[in-house]
Design an enzyme around this catalytic site. Structure first.
Site, PDB file in Angstrom:
ATOM      1  CD  GLU A 157      -2.736  -1.331  -0.041  1.00  0.00           C
ATOM      2  OE1 GLU A 157      -3.082  -0.302  -0.650  1.00  0.00           O
ATOM      3  OE2 GLU A 157      -3.021  -2.473  -0.444  1.00  0.00           O
TER       4      GLU A 157
ATOM      5  CG  ASP B 196      -3.161  -2.788  -6.866  1.00  0.00           C
ATOM      6  OD1 ASP B 196      -2.033  -2.733  -6.346  1.00  0.00           O
ATOM      7  OD2 ASP B 196      -4.197  -2.423  -6.280  1.00  0.00           O
TER       8      ASP B 196
END
Length: 726
Positions: A124, A215
């Site tokens: 993250e 991602d």
């Protein structure tokens, strides 16, 4: 001739505890087709990151895929990134676990892929200034975060075309900025727009770098992207365009860029994550205001230059925003201390012991980040992800406790006796486990952990059934979220359309979802003591539209503990008010070794001069993962229920025993009452957002026995609740 060097870095991950079919769907729709397209373009070089969770999935289910990755690596086309094996947020781990997680993935990649990873993916992109020390000591040379981090440190776009050096106490690493602009272009706009953007970076005299790091699931798993990326050929066209423009675009990797280019300078980044995370981690009211402030900025001519200085919250704020997240994280720290104590204790051969390897692996698995926070993904709101954290946490703790008990004589300087089965495993642990400034109590037996918070209602916050490594009270409080205001508006719209980034999607997955927006005024837990006035019904209670006639739910209890020969006893007491009168409530918890149950003995005394007339209820919240499955249901002897699934709602009179059955988990939780009670049962359901849209999620089943009490001055009422797990 100078070139624009382009690093295309893809991070692929599935959470610990996610359903197997989800990982398989991601493989079929994203991981496999992406590599198939890449193989058709031999001039394209890029960087890949897979978490250890996925590597194990590939190894078990798709070993040929790992062989393909190995071939691409041996051909020099791919750089493999390391990182935390189970994708933890490194910033909130003990340092030894930071290093251990990274080394575990690096070792795996070296052994299975044949690549010595010197770079890593930061989960993250949660960055804190102390991280370089642990990262460097884990053998990592470089890491990528967002350009937003750099802009918060004062850099501008024309300074973000390379990497920088940063350090902590002399431990040096290289750090790259990933482009936010490219994150939003790829793959949601025509591939030509990305090429046009890269063309704006062309400068005579020197090479400039652009990094797209995001991602991998956005290439096929995110809504509508499979159609766009593969069926319509977005990725094929993009790679073709890169090849056609290879005279001025050079696809490269982090490792190769470092070998060819010097650092742009030194930098010290502030605590940050990507831009959206700063919004999600804010308290709800501030989140709404922050969103409005960003909207104002977008309408200002100079809004883009101001934006980096409008900072949201930091990832750690999730631990303040959600008590459940904080409880899991503090429990993880507690277990980590036990595990390392067991591994490092004198006389321990644990480091060579197979059980020790399992202990460490369970510890690392419970550190997987997804269940600890909530943004556009379900995360914390998904019971199966929280349950997986607790499963591995409980297993790691059980193994550590078992090892420490075996080492007990050695730690005390005695010669250990011959190993025998010890049926007296029964301990009381006290301390500020959750970091709230008040002491909690854990009753610990070989079968059960019972966590009690005396300072807030004398409630049970965790009930671990160790034979199944399952926390039976893993529920979630119903809270107002910043996006809830969008649900009524979204219900009028329609889903579908072109592929969008998940940050822009507003889709409601259930008609009438806005009617399920209900909010609790206390944190959901068990053994919560309610006093209710006449006229309060179950529906108003669950909507939290009623008057609480006592001050015990949030009140502080005094706690005294003692260990008897065959039991541990916790006595909780509080002087408060009930129905406007002074009252004293005492509840005594009793736990015996090797008994799959605990007993709660209630005593309520009228301390006033008038008769006390009230309804008393003890609230329990049990989380058995599925509310509407046919193999999860209530049993109430002597009563036939029209609906008995765990998400059913109802009131039943004259109940002496109720069971919650989960045939899939092979669990049965039974509450027995010494006095017949009125029984309320109802589901606790939240409304949250996920990448697919807004959805209702079953969190737990609220079960509350109620008794009507009439007490003359000075008199007391007594009852007993036996909680048994089978």
């Amino acid at each position: 001739m100078s070139k624009v060097q382009f690093i295309f870095a893809i991070h692929n991950h599935q959470p610990v505890g996610n359903f197997d079919f989800v990982a398989e769907e991601a493989y079929q729709k994203s991981y496999r087709p992406f590599i198939e397209v890449l193989k058709r373009h031999p001039k394209i070089r890029m960087t890949l990151h897979y978490t250890g969770i996925l590597y194990r999935f590939f190894e078990e289910m798709h070993p040929d895929f790992l062989e393909t990755i190995k071939e691409l690596v041996s051909d020099g086309r791919i750089e493999i990134l390391s990182g935390g094996f189970y994708e933890p947020v490194l910033a909130v781990l003990p340092d030894e676990d930071k290093v251990g997680q990274i080394r575990t993935l690096s070792d795996y990649v070296r052994k299975k892929i044949g690549y010595d990873a010197r770079g890593m993916w930061l989960a993250e992109r949660v960055w804190e200034p102390h991280l370089p020390r642990a990262i460097a000591r884990a053998g990592i040379d470089h890491v990528v975060v967002d350009d937003f981090h750099f802009k918060m440190a004062g850099l501008r776009d024309n300074e973000l075309d390379g990497y920088y050096l940063t350090e902590e106490q002399g431990d040096l690493i290289k750090i790259f900025p990933g482009s936010e602009r490219l994150r939003y272009l790829i793959p949601f706009h025509r591939p030509e727009e990305t090429i046009e953007h890269l063309a704006t970076l062309r400068t005579p005299g020197r090479n400039r770098l652009a990094v797209m790091a995001d991602d991998g699931e956005k290439f096929g798993v995110w809504p509508e992207t499979y159609h766009t990326v593969y069926e319509e050929g977005w990725l094929e066209r993009f790679f073709t365009l890169l090849e056609q423009n290879s005279q001025w675009i050079e696809t490269t990797t982090f490792a190769d860029h470092i070998r060819k280019e010097p650092a742009r300078g030194r930098i010290y980044l502030p605590t940050a994550s990507y831009m959206e995370m700063g919004e999600w981690t804010l308290p709800t009211a501030s989140m709404v205001e922050y969103d409005k402030a960003l909207a104002l900025l977008k309408g200002m001519p100079d809004g883009g230059t101001i934006r980096p200085f409008i900072k949201g919250g930091i990832w750690r704020n999730f631990l303040a925003k959600y008590a459940e997240s904080n409880h899991m994280q503090k429990r993880m720290l507690m277990v980590s201390r036990k595990v390392h104590k067991a591994l490092e204790s004198p006389g321990s051969n644990a480091k060579l012991d197979r059980e020790a390897a399992h202990m460490i692996d369970h510890l690392y698995q419970c550190q997987c980040n997804d269940a600890y926070w909530h943004g556009v993904f379900g995360g914390l709101y998904l019971p199966h992800l929280r349950s997986a954290v607790y499963e591995h946490l409980i297993q790691a703790e059980y193994l550590a406790d078992k090892a420490l008990k075996a080492l007990g004589p050695v730690l005390r300087g005695k010669t250990p006796a011959k190993k025998t089965e010890d049926s007296s495993w029964l301990e009381i642990e006290r301390g500020d486990f959750d970091g709230d400034g008040s002491e909690e109590v854990m009753l610990n037996s070989e079968l059960l952990n019972v966590f009690v918070d005396p300072a807030e209602g004398g409630k049970i916050t965790e009930l671990d059934w160790k034979p199944r490594s399952f926390n039976l009270m893993n529920t979630l409080t119903r809270r107002r979220e910043g996006y809830h205001a969008k649900i009524a508006q979204a219900a009028k719209g329609a889903a579908g359309g072109e592929a969008k980034t998940i940050h822009d999607r507003v889709v409601v997955k259930e008609e009438g979802l806005q009617h399920h927006l209900q909010y609790d005024w206390y944190n959901r837990a068990s053994l919560l003591d309610h006093f209710l006035e006449t006229g309060v019904d179950l529906a108003s209670f669950m909507r939290c539209e009623y008057y609480e006639a006592g001050d015990f739910v949030l009140g502080a209890y005094t706690a005294s503990v003692r260990k008897q020969k065959d039991a541990v006893v916790l006595i909780l007491e509080r002087e408060g008010t009930a129905a406007g009168l002074r009252a004293r409530l005492r509840k005594t918890l009793l736990l015996r070794p090797s008994h799959p149950e605990f007993v709660v003995r209630y005593e309520i005394a009228n301390g006033d001069r008038e008769e006390l007339n009230t309804t008393f209820g003890s609230e329990f919240n049990f989380s058995l993962l599925a509310g509407n499955a046919p193999d999860r249901y209530y049993e109430i002897p002597g009563h036939v229920l029209d609906k008995r699934h765990l998400a059913s709602i109802g009131e039943t009179n004259n109940v002496g025993r109720v069971s919650l059955v989960d045939e899939w988990l092979k669990l049965k939780v039974t509450l027995e009452f010494s006095q017949p009670a009125i029984l309320w049962r109802a589901p606790v359901e939240t409304v949250s957002q996920s990448e697919a849209g807004f959805e209702r999620v079953y969190q737990s089943s609220m079960v509350m026995p109620l008794w009507r009490i009439s007490l003359a001055p000075g008199k007391a009422w007594k009852a007993e609740i036996r909680v048994r797990i089978e």
